[in-house]
Design a protein around this motif. Sequence first.
Motif, mmCIF file in Angstrom:
data_model
loop_
_atom_site.group_PDB
_atom_site.id
_atom_site.type_symbol
_atom_site.label_atom_id
_atom_site.label_comp_id
_atom_site.label_asym_id
_atom_site.label_seq_id
_atom_site.Cartn_x
_atom_site.Cartn_y
_atom_site.Cartn_z
ATOM 1 N N ARG A 67 19.655 -18.712 -23.967
ATOM 2 C CA ARG A 67 18.298 -18.936 -23.426
ATOM 3 C C ARG A 67 17.879 -20.388 -23.264
ATOM 4 O O ARG A 67 16.759 -20.643 -22.815
ATOM 5 C CB ARG A 67 17.227 -18.230 -24.274
ATOM 6 N N HIS A 184 28.166 -9.527 -13.097
ATOM 7 C CA HIS A 184 27.264 -8.456 -13.528
ATOM 8 C C HIS A 184 27.434 -7.387 -12.466
ATOM 9 O O HIS A 184 26.877 -7.498 -11.369
ATOM 10 C CB HIS A 184 25.811 -8.940 -13.603
ATOM 11 N N HIS A 240 30.449 -6.627 -19.596
ATOM 12 C CA HIS A 240 29.731 -5.448 -20.132
ATOM 13 C C HIS A 240 30.009 -4.122 -19.409
ATOM 14 O O HIS A 240 29.088 -3.462 -18.950
ATOM 15 C CB HIS A 240 28.224 -5.709 -20.210
ATOM 16 N N ILE A 285 18.755 -1.581 -21.805
ATOM 17 C CA ILE A 285 19.679 -2.668 -21.479
ATOM 18 C C ILE A 285 20.299 -2.397 -20.120
ATOM 19 O O ILE A 285 20.323 -1.247 -19.663
ATOM 20 C CB ILE A 285 20.759 -2.830 -22.590
ATOM 21 N N ASP A 313 26.802 -9.355 -25.195
ATOM 22 C CA ASP A 313 25.641 -9.427 -24.298
ATOM 23 C C ASP A 313 24.361 -9.674 -25.111
ATOM 24 O O ASP A 313 23.278 -9.195 -24.739
ATOM 25 C CB ASP A 313 25.514 -8.156 -23.447
ATOM 26 N N ALA A 315 21.114 -10.568 -26.159
ATOM 27 C CA ALA A 315 20.042 -10.881 -25.200
ATOM 28 C C ALA A 315 18.671 -10.778 -25.867
ATOM 29 O O ALA A 315 17.986 -9.769 -25.766
ATOM 30 C CB ALA A 315 20.130 -9.943 -23.997
ATOM 31 N N GLY A 337 17.616 -5.651 -22.768
ATOM 32 C CA GLY A 337 18.458 -6.532 -23.583
ATOM 33 C C GLY A 337 18.016 -6.527 -25.027
ATOM 34 O O GLY A 337 16.847 -6.250 -25.341
HETATM 35 O O1 DOR Z 1 19.896 -6.080 -20.315
HETATM 36 C C1 DOR Z 1 20.213 -7.187 -19.879
HETATM 37 N N1 DOR Z 1 19.662 -8.307 -20.361
HETATM 38 N N2 DOR Z 1 21.114 -7.257 -18.893
HETATM 39 C C2 DOR Z 1 21.345 -8.404 -18.240
HETATM 40 O O2 DOR Z 1 22.092 -8.393 -17.300
HETATM 41 C C3 DOR Z 1 20.678 -9.650 -18.632
HETATM 42 C C4 DOR Z 1 20.187 -9.588 -20.010
HETATM 43 C C5 DOR Z 1 19.170 -10.658 -20.307
HETATM 44 O O3 DOR Z 1 19.324 -11.788 -19.843
HETATM 45 O O4 DOR Z 1 18.206 -10.375 -21.034
#
Ligand code: DOR
Length: 454
Positions: A67, A184, A240, A285, A313, A315, A337
């Motif tokens: 992030r 993706h 993923h 997700i 992943d 997130a 996520g």
């Molecule tokens: O669920 C997800 N969250 N899939 C994604 O492709 C991106 C990720 C995120 O950046 O939060």
Amino acid sequence: MSTVDLVVSNCTVVTPEGRSPNAGVAVEDGEIVAVCRSDRLPEADRVVDAEGNPLVPGIVDAHIHNREPGLEYKEDWESATRAAAAGGVTTVVGMPNTDPVIDRPERLDLKFDRGEASAHVDFGSFVVITSENLDRIDDLDEAGATGFKIFLGSTVGDVPPPSDGEIIEAMERIEETGKRLGFHEENGEIIDHYERKFKREGRTEPIDHSHSRPVIAEREAIERMITFAEETDAKVHMYHVSSGSGARAVARGKDRGVDVTAETCPHYLWFTETVMNEKGNVARIQPPIRNAAERAKLWEALTDGAIDCIATDHAPHTDEEKKVDDPFGNTWDAISGFVGLETEIPVMLTFVNQGLLSLEEWVYRHSTRPAQVWGMYPQKGSLQVGTDADFTIVDPDLEWTLEDRTDLHSKNCVTPFEGESFVGEATTTIVRGEVVYEDGEVVGESGYGTRVDA
Ligand code: DOR
Ligand code: ZN
């Protein structure tokens, strides 16, 4: 041998090739100088006793959303890599859907600078390819991108997908860099159609989000990208992979001689889509968690090698963004996520405990293979003399339950693994010869982690 910096003694050393009880490792200047019988280890300034537990090459998670820059209210390099250290992960690769997105060399430099300043473990970063930056592929390669990423369907960050023609051109250019292009892989037209339709029909349950992104969206995207790769000779990767049908498409590509690799995530192997009715939008997700039949086929694909590696992943989002107070509220108001860095080893060791895979297979898929896929091997992912002294020591028998997600180290800790019970966890994390996590505490310094050359 004279006195070395560190030895870890009394280990069961586990690599993909097998295991050696009563073994140990010796470290000098951050590199492995010996892997041998415990009683033959040299004198050391510091001795860590593994108490007979498995020591494995440091776990590599090549799919995290750290992030930073721009979305530090969710997570940053410091907090993400603190979670990594606590979770037994020695190398992470960050995703480019930050703010701004990582799509040009200056932004990659910025991301790396921030990581150098604050990371606890070693790291790399992907860069995103859009319609706007095909001509920057060489510069992004030279700036040290671990690999390239294209978002085919809309997801968090709303990075618009390039056209199929642009993707083919990107593959031709990336092929010349020798690096890998990951996707993706969800067909945007399919998922956009169902999302609009379900919204029109007033379907708002968490599981409606899952069904709006059907397996065919994943499978079609995988097959199309494999076809393009077959034509362009590009090395491609499927992030993923959530479904057995998707994984089988990867297997068919491998059979055709395409250099296609794939990862799946602990949540697709652990849960089935019924989790949406049990935990609601906490488990939301993209791609979604699938039904039991797809999970069973995904497990077959992990065992037979169609799936190369495990990644989380990871997130993080705030409780407010995840709508934690009302997990069964309108799914279209919740974000997708959740975190994973501190549950990935427990999940995989639980599978080992259940006999679903061996310790050796786990090490291969969670350390050696991701390092190979992303060009970091043998510096990462091996226990060869002369390579980075990254080790994860685990207790494979410890039974525990994640009672309280706020015990995790991320800034935001929403996870469907809260309340789940595990057998096994990481006890000690060592990055280039420095203990960064032990006795339940992150003891390494922020800023110690460094970029892995790419
Ligand atoms: O669920 C997800 N969250 N899939 C994604 O492709 C991106 C990720 C995120 O950046 O939060
Ligand atoms: Zn992701």
